[in-house]
Write a protein that holds these residues in place. Structure first.
Motif, PDB file in Angstrom:
ATOM      1  N   TYR A   1      18.341  -0.616 -14.171  1.00  0.00           N
ATOM      2  CA  TYR A   1      17.371  -1.715 -14.122  1.00  0.00           C
ATOM      3  C   TYR A   1      16.610  -1.754 -12.802  1.00  0.00           C
ATOM      4  N   ALA A   2      16.585  -0.636 -12.077  1.00  0.00           N
ATOM      5  CA  ALA A   2      15.917  -0.623 -10.779  1.00  0.00           C
ATOM      6  C   ALA A   2      14.430  -0.927 -10.912  1.00  0.00           C
ATOM      7  N   TYR A   3      13.818  -0.467 -12.003  1.00  0.00           N
ATOM      8  CA  TYR A   3      12.379  -0.700 -12.167  1.00  0.00           C
ATOM      9  C   TYR A   3      12.058  -2.181 -12.283  1.00  0.00           C
ATOM     10  N   GLU A   4      12.983  -2.994 -12.785  1.00  0.00           N
ATOM     11  CA  GLU A   4      12.755  -4.428 -12.868  1.00  0.00           C
ATOM     12  C   GLU A   4      12.859  -5.111 -11.504  1.00  0.00           C
ATOM     13  N   LEU A   5      13.561  -4.473 -10.581  1.00  0.00           N
ATOM     14  CA  LEU A   5      13.742  -5.044  -9.250  1.00  0.00           C
ATOM     15  C   LEU A   5      12.550  -4.772  -8.340  1.00  0.00           C
ATOM     16  N   LEU A   6      11.674  -3.838  -8.743  1.00  0.00           N
ATOM     17  CA  LEU A   6      10.489  -3.526  -7.941  1.00  0.00           C
ATOM     18  C   LEU A   6       9.398  -4.539  -8.263  1.00  0.00           C
ATOM     19  N   ASN A   7       9.158  -5.471  -7.352  1.00  0.00           N
ATOM     20  CA  ASN A   7       8.129  -6.489  -7.560  1.00  0.00           C
ATOM     21  C   ASN A   7       6.945  -6.239  -6.637  1.00  0.00           C
ATOM     22  N   ARG A   8       6.006  -7.165  -6.660  1.00  0.00           N
ATOM     23  CA  ARG A   8       4.790  -7.013  -5.866  1.00  0.00           C
ATOM     24  C   ARG A   8       5.091  -7.005  -4.369  1.00  0.00           C
ATOM     25  N   ALA A   9       6.000  -7.873  -3.944  1.00  0.00           N
ATOM     26  CA  ALA A   9       6.332  -7.936  -2.518  1.00  0.00           C
ATOM     27  C   ALA A   9       6.968  -6.632  -2.043  1.00  0.00           C
ATOM     28  N   GLU A  10       7.854  -6.063  -2.857  1.00  0.00           N
ATOM     29  CA  GLU A  10       8.502  -4.812  -2.474  1.00  0.00           C
ATOM     30  C   GLU A  10       7.496  -3.659  -2.471  1.00  0.00           C
ATOM     31  N   THR A  11       6.533  -3.695  -3.404  1.00  0.00           N
ATOM     32  CA  THR A  11       5.487  -2.672  -3.409  1.00  0.00           C
ATOM     33  C   THR A  11       4.670  -2.727  -2.124  1.00  0.00           C
ATOM     34  N   MET A  12       4.313  -3.922  -1.710  1.00  0.00           N
ATOM     35  CA  MET A  12       3.553  -4.083  -0.460  1.00  0.00           C
ATOM     36  C   MET A  12       4.384  -3.628   0.740  1.00  0.00           C
ATOM     37  N   ARG A  13       5.676  -3.872   0.693  1.00  0.00           N
ATOM     38  CA  ARG A  13       6.536  -3.433   1.793  1.00  0.00           C
ATOM     39  C   ARG A  13       6.587  -1.910   1.857  1.00  0.00           C
ATOM     40  N   LEU A  14       6.654  -1.235   0.705  1.00  0.00           N
ATOM     41  CA  LEU A  14       6.655   0.229   0.689  1.00  0.00           C
ATOM     42  C   LEU A  14       5.346   0.778   1.254  1.00  0.00           C
ATOM     43  N   VAL A  15       4.242   0.127   0.923  1.00  0.00           N
ATOM     44  CA  VAL A  15       2.943   0.568   1.440  1.00  0.00           C
ATOM     45  C   VAL A  15       2.882   0.365   2.952  1.00  0.00           C
ATOM     46  N   GLU A  16       3.400  -0.756   3.422  1.00  0.00           N
ATOM     47  CA  GLU A  16       3.414  -1.004   4.866  1.00  0.00           C
ATOM     48  C   GLU A  16       4.270   0.035   5.582  1.00  0.00           C
ATOM     49  N   ASN A  17       5.359   0.444   4.961  1.00  0.00           N
ATOM     50  CA  ASN A  17       6.203   1.476   5.558  1.00  0.00           C
ATOM     51  C   ASN A  17       5.469   2.818   5.619  1.00  0.00           C
ATOM     52  N   LEU A  18       4.671   3.126   4.569  1.00  0.00           N
ATOM     53  CA  LEU A  18       3.884   4.358   4.575  1.00  0.00           C
ATOM     54  C   LEU A  18       2.794   4.313   5.630  1.00  0.00           C
ATOM     55  N   LYS A  19       2.292   3.113   5.914  1.00  0.00           N
ATOM     56  CA  LYS A  19       1.206   2.969   6.879  1.00  0.00           C
ATOM     57  C   LYS A  19       1.628   3.449   8.270  1.00  0.00           C
ATOM     58  N   ARG A  20       2.927   3.449   8.567  1.00  0.00           N
ATOM     59  CA  ARG A  20       3.379   3.904   9.878  1.00  0.00           C
ATOM     60  C   ARG A  20       3.125   5.390  10.090  1.00  0.00           C
ATOM     61  N   THR A  21       3.215   6.179   9.022  1.00  0.00           N
ATOM     62  CA  THR A  21       3.036   7.631   9.137  1.00  0.00           C
ATOM     63  C   THR A  21       1.678   8.101   8.627  1.00  0.00           C
ATOM     64  N   SER A  22       1.070   7.385   7.674  1.00  0.00           N
ATOM     65  CA  SER A  22      -0.223   7.796   7.112  1.00  0.00           C
ATOM     66  C   SER A  22      -1.171   6.600   7.050  1.00  0.00           C
ATOM     67  N   PRO A  23      -1.588   6.067   8.191  1.00  0.00           N
ATOM     68  CA  PRO A  23      -2.450   4.869   8.184  1.00  0.00           C
ATOM     69  C   PRO A  23      -3.811   5.126   7.542  1.00  0.00           C
ATOM     70  N   GLU A  24      -4.369   6.335   7.734  1.00  0.00           N
ATOM     71  CA  GLU A  24      -5.696   6.615   7.177  1.00  0.00           C
ATOM     72  C   GLU A  24      -5.651   6.610   5.651  1.00  0.00           C
ATOM     73  N   LEU A  25      -4.609   7.208   5.076  1.00  0.00           N
ATOM     74  CA  LEU A  25      -4.488   7.259   3.618  1.00  0.00           C
ATOM     75  C   LEU A  25      -4.387   5.851   3.048  1.00  0.00           C
ATOM     76  N   VAL A  26      -3.545   5.019   3.612  1.00  0.00           N
ATOM     77  CA  VAL A  26      -3.365   3.662   3.103  1.00  0.00           C
ATOM     78  C   VAL A  26      -4.656   2.868   3.231  1.00  0.00           C
ATOM     79  N   GLU A  27      -5.334   3.005   4.337  1.00  0.00           N
ATOM     80  CA  GLU A  27      -6.568   2.250   4.551  1.00  0.00           C
ATOM     81  C   GLU A  27      -7.653   2.672   3.560  1.00  0.00           C
ATOM     82  N   GLU A  28      -7.673   3.962   3.202  1.00  0.00           N
ATOM     83  CA  GLU A  28      -8.694   4.452   2.281  1.00  0.00           C
ATOM     84  C   GLU A  28      -8.408   4.074   0.828  1.00  0.00           C
ATOM     85  N   VAL A  29      -7.140   4.100   0.442  1.00  0.00           N
ATOM     86  CA  VAL A  29      -6.788   3.988  -0.973  1.00  0.00           C
ATOM     87  C   VAL A  29      -6.424   2.567  -1.381  1.00  0.00           C
ATOM     88  N   VAL A  30      -5.600   1.877  -0.578  1.00  0.00           N
ATOM     89  CA  VAL A  30      -5.058   0.566  -0.975  1.00  0.00           C
ATOM     90  C   VAL A  30      -5.758  -0.533  -0.167  1.00  0.00           C
TER      91      VAL A  30
END
Length: 699
Positions: free
Chosen positions: A493-522
């Protein structure tokens, strides 16, 4: 010079073995022989002390090889001493003094005592050590498959990481090798004992003959002379051999020890003060019986009674101190009145909170959870969360653990977002033995079903654990049973535990290593809602989302061409081909079931587009045929101990997967572009359109 000296140190053992072999050929001066005999005795004492102070056999894993070297050393010295005895009738002060010590002026007594020592070693210690080593080797080898299955179960459930599993597998292999080597090494000990008897006989008979022939005096003088040196030589040889034999028996009987022998003996005797007291009372009672050694019995009984009393008093004082410490703990503050508490409307809103993951358990299971009572469930959950994050790229939310009076004492319930999704029951004082397909024997226990995988099992008593492993059962402790069920449920049931807040947190974590990609896409190209939907779809089908950068890049390209999220998800899966292949492939081979071309064509023609999107409108007859064949192949995959995998084209993969998982959630559907070219695909079956059965119609 330093380098040469270092190499000599590294090869000291090899050089020593060569020198020992030369002892069999080259004569040794009596002064050097005395020194080497003392070294032999000291070395045997040191080995005996080491075996008594280790807690695991692998701490002294060189023992089988060391046993061979010391035996060869002892035989080399025996040959050298025999040469000196036969040549001179004298083999140094050590042998002469030991001979005088044991004979005490009476040769007959000396011979009897020497024979007793030899027989004790040969019949009691050597024979027993040989039997124990043989049984230990057989049991260790028989238990290897069960132990390896337990490691694989812990690894798959996230209880341990790959490195720990590798270390544990290596330890099991080393234990098997060690006991196998010990089984053969004990034969060396037995042969050494026999050889010592033969050498002693040769020394005595040969010495007497040589002494009489060479004119060493009358028969009584020759007999006295050669008897003393023969017995001395035998004693100097048998004393180290006796210690080495004792060390052999000691090291092969350390299978159930938790510490050194000294600590185990002291701790386990101290834990039974009443047994000590009872023994002392019995000795005092025997002292009162006429014609018994009154003083010795009375003294021994008094010592035991005094010791038992002191130990029991010490245990009671420790228990009292622990009880006082428990009482001195600050009492919990009295809970406020419930009516007053909920007068505040803000407190009512706290009732609306829904926990992502919740686990309730009965009273008997509290010791497994409560850290104050030694419970390790929380620590194991932390390990599982870390392992799952490394494998899948998603962090499991905190799990709320609490007891529930509504449950049975041995039951537990797992809830996802407030709703029950799994339930189980475990027996804390038992072990769960998973039944193999062909057990070597039957084990007594309470029949049940393993809660995570539904495997037929038995709850067995701890004393039957080793025998169950020998019979091929995979034995699991209660905590691991509960944690495995929890981890498998969370994965499902892991897919049910992934909500909007957790998605944003994953994106913020990616922003540390790939800020240009996140800024362009999301969120300009890919919105958080779209990304959440794609990530949940991947998690639902067991695809790791660790490489979020590749997922975002592929999504941006796919949505730029087509706004169909399902099609974009399939392109993302294709970009994650290496990850998906690694996830499902074993040893470079991928066993799959394919679809017949005609079946696949009919599925494609059944795709229907509506306002809500594309869905699969498959005829009931064809669907029934497909589901029936999938059921047969699922059983075949279970026999192969591999998750069922269906391989189809990318066009229908997503729709076909949604149809199949309604009936078989554990079946994985992959497309050809998700499998890398380096993998060898092995088709074990093909789903076809079965010809309909025609019914005969009467006229």
């Amino acid at each position: 010079m330093k380098k040469v000296f270092g190499k000599a140190i590294d090869n000291a053992i090899s050089l020593g073995v060569v020198i020992i072999v030369l002892f069999l050929i080259i004569p040794i001066r009596t002064e050097l022989l005395d020194f080497l005999l003392i070294i032999n005795i000291g070395l045997s004492i040191m080995i005996l002390m080491i075996t008594m102070n280790i807690s695991e056999t692998l701490e002294f894993s060189i023992f089988p090889s060391l046993l061979l070297v010391t035996t060869l050393f002892r035989l080399g010295l025996n040959v050298s001493s025999t040469r000196a005895i036969l040549y001179k009738g004298y083999a140094g002060e050590v042998i002469q003094n030991f001979g005088n010590l044991i004979t005490g002026g009476n040769i007959v007594v000396g011979v009897v005592i020497f024979l007793i020592i030899v027989l004790v070693q040969f019949i009691v210690i050597t024979k027993g050590a040989e039997r124990v080593a043989e049984v230990a080797a057989r049991f260790t080898l028989d238990a290897m498959p069960g132990k390896q299955m337990a490691i694989d179960a812990d690894l798959s459930s996230g209880l341990i990481d790959e490195q720990t599993a590798r270390l544990r597998r290596g330890k099991i292999q080393k234990e098997a090798d060690f006991y196998g080597a010990m089984d053969g090494a004990t034969k060396i000990v037995k042969g050494d004992a026999v050889m010592s008897l033969l050498i002693t006989l040769i020394n005595f008979v040969g010495g007497v003959i040589i002494g009489m022939v060479m004119g060493g005096g009358d028969f009584s003088t020759v007999l006295q002379k050669y008897s003393i040196v023969t017995i001395g030589d035998g004693l100097v040889s048998q004393l180290p051999a006796l210690m080495i034999s004792t060390a052999t028996g000691m090291i092969v009987t350390r299978s159930v020890s938790e510490g050194s022998l000294n600590k185990d003996v002291v701790a386990q005797f101290k834990a039974q003060p009443r047994a000590i007291l009872t023994t002392g009372i019995i000795l005092i009672f025997l002292a009162l019986i006429p014609n018994t050694p009154h003083l010795a019995l009375f003294m021994g009984g008094s010592v035991l009674i005094g010791g038992g009393y002191l130990i029991e008093r010490h245990m009671k004082s420790e228990a009292a101190a622990a009880a006082v410490a428990e009482e001195q703990k600050p009492a919990e503050e009295t809970a406020p009145n419930e009516s007053d508490y909920y007068k505040d409307i803000n407190n009512v809103y706290s009732l609306l909170t829904v926990e992502p993951i919740e686990m309730e358990f009965g009273y008997s299971l509290i010791p497994l959870v409560d850290e104050n009572r030694g419970g390790k469930l929380i620590n194991r959950i932390v390990i599982f969360r870390r392992q799952y994050a490394q494998d899948m790229g998603f962090v499991i939310p905190s799990i709320r653990l609490h007891d529930a009076s509504s449950l049975g004492t041995n039951q537990y319930v797992i809830r996802i977002r407030g709703e029950e999704v799994a339930r189980g029951e475990i027996l804390v004082d038992y072990y769960l033995a998973l039944e193999p397909s062909n057990p070597l024997g039957e084990i007594d226990g309470i029949e049940t079903v393993e809660p995570a995988y539904g495997i037929p099992s038995r709850w067995i008593l701890p004393e039957n654990k080793e025998m169950a492993e020998i019979y091929g059962y995979n034995v699991i402790d209660p905590l691991s049973v509960m944690l495995t069920h929890l981890s498998e449920t969370v994965k499902r049931y892991a897919y049910e535990l992934l909500n909007r807040a957790e998605t944003m947190r994953l994106v913020e974590n990616l922003k540390r290593t790939s800020p240009e990609l996140v800024e362009e896409v999301v969120p300009n190209v890919v919105s958080y809602a779209t990304l959440e939907k794609v990530l949940r779809s991947l998690l639902k089908e067991g695809v790791p989302i660790r490489d979020l950068g590749i997922i975002l890049e592929t999504l941006a390209d796919a949505l730029g061409q087509n706004r169909d999220i399902d099609a974009a998800t399939e392109q993302v899966r294709g970009a994650l081909a290496r990850t998906i292949t690694r996830r499902f492939c074993e040893d470079g081979q991928l066993r799959v079931v394919t679809l017949d071309a005609e079946v696949e064509r009919k599925i494609i023609s059944s795709l229907t587009r509506s306002e809500q999107g594309v869905y699969l409108a498959l005829g009931s007859d064809l669907m029934q045929q497909i589901i029936t064949q999938v059921a047969d192949y699922v059983r075949k995959f279970n026999e192969l101990s591999q998750p069922p995998i269906l391989l189809v084209s990318q066009v229908i993969r997503g729709y076909f997967s949604r149809m199949i998982t309604q009936f078989y959630p554990n079946v994985y559907v992959l497309s050809f572009n998700e499998v890398t070219s380096s993998v060898q695909i092995q088709a074990i079956g093909n789903i076809t359109q079965e010809a309909p059965v025609r019914k005969a119609v009467g006229t």
